[in-house]
Design an enzyme around this catalytic site. Structure first.
Site, PDB file in Angstrom:
ATOM      1  N   GLU A 135       0.850  -1.197   0.000  1.00  0.00           N
ATOM      2  CA  GLU A 135       0.000   0.000   0.000  1.00  0.00           C
ATOM      3  C   GLU A 135       0.885   1.247   0.000  1.00  0.00           C
ATOM      4  OE1 GLU A 135      -2.992  -0.315  -0.572  1.00  0.00           O
ATOM      5  OE2 GLU A 135      -3.658  -2.250   0.190  1.00  0.00           O
ATOM      6  N   HIS A 394     -15.913  19.181   8.559  1.00  0.00           N
ATOM      7  CA  HIS A 394     -16.795  18.968   9.710  1.00  0.00           C
ATOM      8  C   HIS A 394     -18.035  18.143   9.341  1.00  0.00           C
ATOM      9  CE1 HIS A 394     -14.075  21.926  11.204  1.00  0.00           C
ATOM     10  NE2 HIS A 394     -14.539  22.852  10.381  1.00  0.00           N
ATOM     11  N   ASP A 397     -16.860  14.545   8.658  1.00  0.00           N
ATOM     12  CA  ASP A 397     -16.704  13.771   9.886  1.00  0.00           C
ATOM     13  C   ASP A 397     -18.061  13.382  10.455  1.00  0.00           C
ATOM     14  OD1 ASP A 397     -13.962  13.807   9.812  1.00  0.00           O
ATOM     15  OD2 ASP A 397     -13.725  15.486  11.193  1.00  0.00           O
TER      16      ASP A 397
END
Length: 416
Positions: A135, A394, A397
């Protein structure tokens, strides 16, 4: 029992196998989409190579050490089993490690989330002939990789460094740029599931790939073919503006609610939406977004938005238990979203994996603005890296918290 490597390595890797065997290069960049078997191929090469030379050891890196056991560690054990040499290898879980019993050669695993883990790596015998970065796009840039290589690639005359990654969407991502940056001791190899025998992947994998191809061709090109389909650093290429009517909202089986706390500088954000698991689509259709919004005023703004629903559970940032208690005392059913190692990346990748994130721009102007403008972090050279900046996110989230119960949990001891 005689092992035929053609049964373990896909035809797309035959030429590369001979190049590795003849040490034609030092740096091997393997990029590809899901099911490309690039990690399986690398694990086979490392086990075979170590067993042929008693002076060779290997070290395997991932950016987040928490994922080592369930990815590269298990992959190398798979290779040992497939090569029918399990009796010759000792498996250690704490610390993670593999030891070739006849000679004591070791495969060491390190996470780079803590720089101390990668320092002072010592060997009793031989040197690290093999190094594997799994990865690769999760690392911060070539400077980090160069620093690790300089500390590892010493004490021997031949080295094989493998870099495996699914190309990030953005063509400007550092790993996509570096893959096109030539040097004489480097080769870049590309593969996808179409290069692999279908019976290796199984019918369900092929169904998922074809379904994705029909439902979201861009997502198919990125995830299954391994193409960098973006031109910039946008994190969410699956956002679409859509008018979401009351009739549509009434048709959703479950309405989700999420809160990200903020006050002085960061905004308080509440989002409301629904998830269609059949088509992997997200719908966002209401919000509260304001700076310097007290919990009391936030409760007053949210309550009217819940009136149409019989019962509502709101998932919020568990880092603010005091605010959660306050909102519960004010009559809202608020609970803290349980977090685990790398839960942010997990939630973000789930949002990215959806076919569509439909946002009603009129009802959720701030949510729409954050999602369409959110870009990957940049390194000091201005290159995009596979990291998510903790700013202007915000409502994003709040979405992660709202839909935690819709996300597939890969490890019950991890994440939420």
């Amino acid at each position: 029992m005689q092992i035929n490597l053609n049964d373990l390595i896909a035809p797309i890797f035959y030429k590369l196998h001979h190049q590795v065997k003849n040490h034609e290069y030092t740096h091997y960049w393997l990029r590809g989409g899901r099911g490309s078997t690039k990690s399986s191929y690398i694990s086979i090469e490392i086990i075979i190579g170590m067993m042929k030379n008693s002076n060779y050891n290997a070290i395997v890196f991932r950016k987040v050490g928490h994922y080592l056991k369930e990815s590269v560690f298990e992959q190398l054990i798979w290779a040992i089993d497939k090569l029918n040499v399990s009796n010759f290898w000792k498996i250690s879980l704490s610390p993670l490690g593999l030891t070739y019993k006849p000679t004591g050669q070791r495969i060491i695993f390190r996470g780079c989330d803590d720089p101390k883990k990668s320092k002072s790596v010592k060997l009793r015998k031989g040197y690290f002939a093999y190094c594997w970065y799994e990865e690769l796009d999760e690392f911060t840039g070539m400077n980090e990789i160069d620093t690790l290589n300089q500390s590892i690639l010493r004490g021997g005359d031949k080295f094989w460094v493998f870099y495996s990654f699914n190309p990030p969407k953005s063509k400007n991502a550092w790993v996509n740029y570096e893959a096109t940056n030539p040097r004489p001791d480097k080769i870049v190899h590309t593969s996808c599931y179409l290069d692999v025998p279908q019976n290796w992947l199984g019918p369900q994998f092929l169904i998922e790939a074809e379904t994705c191809k029909i439902q979201n061709y861009k997502k198919y090109l990125h995830e299954f073919i391994g193409k960098a389909i973006g031109t910039g650093g946008n994190v969410f290429e699956n956002v679409e503006e859509k008018t979401i009517t009351d009739e549509m909202i009434n048709g959703f089986k479950t309405i989700r609610h999420g809160i990200d706390f903020g006050f002085a500088v960061d905004a308080f954000a509440y989002v409301q939406g629904a998830y269609d698991g059949k088509y992997y689509d997200l719908y966002l259709f209401d919000e509260v977004y304001q700076i310097k919004l007290t919990n009391e005023l936030a409760a007053k703004k949210i309550k009217p938005k819940l009136m149409r629903y019989e019962y509502s559970v709101i998932m919020a940032d568990s880092a603010e238990p005091k605010s959660i208690v306050t909102l519960r005392n004010l009559g809202l059913n608020v609970y803290g979203a349980k977090k685990g190692p790398d839960s942010v990346n997990y939630g973000m990748k789930w949002l990215q994996s959806l076919n569509h994130i439909y946002i009603d721009r009129q009802k959720c102007p701030n949510t729409y603005k954050e999602f369409v403008n959110y870009e990957y972090e940049r390194n000091k050279d201005g290159e995009f890296i596979s990291a998510y900046p903790d700013k202007n996110n915000h409502t994003i989230d709040a979405c992660r918290y709202a839909f935690i119960n819709d996300m597939p949990v890969r490890n019950k001891k991890s994440f939420w």
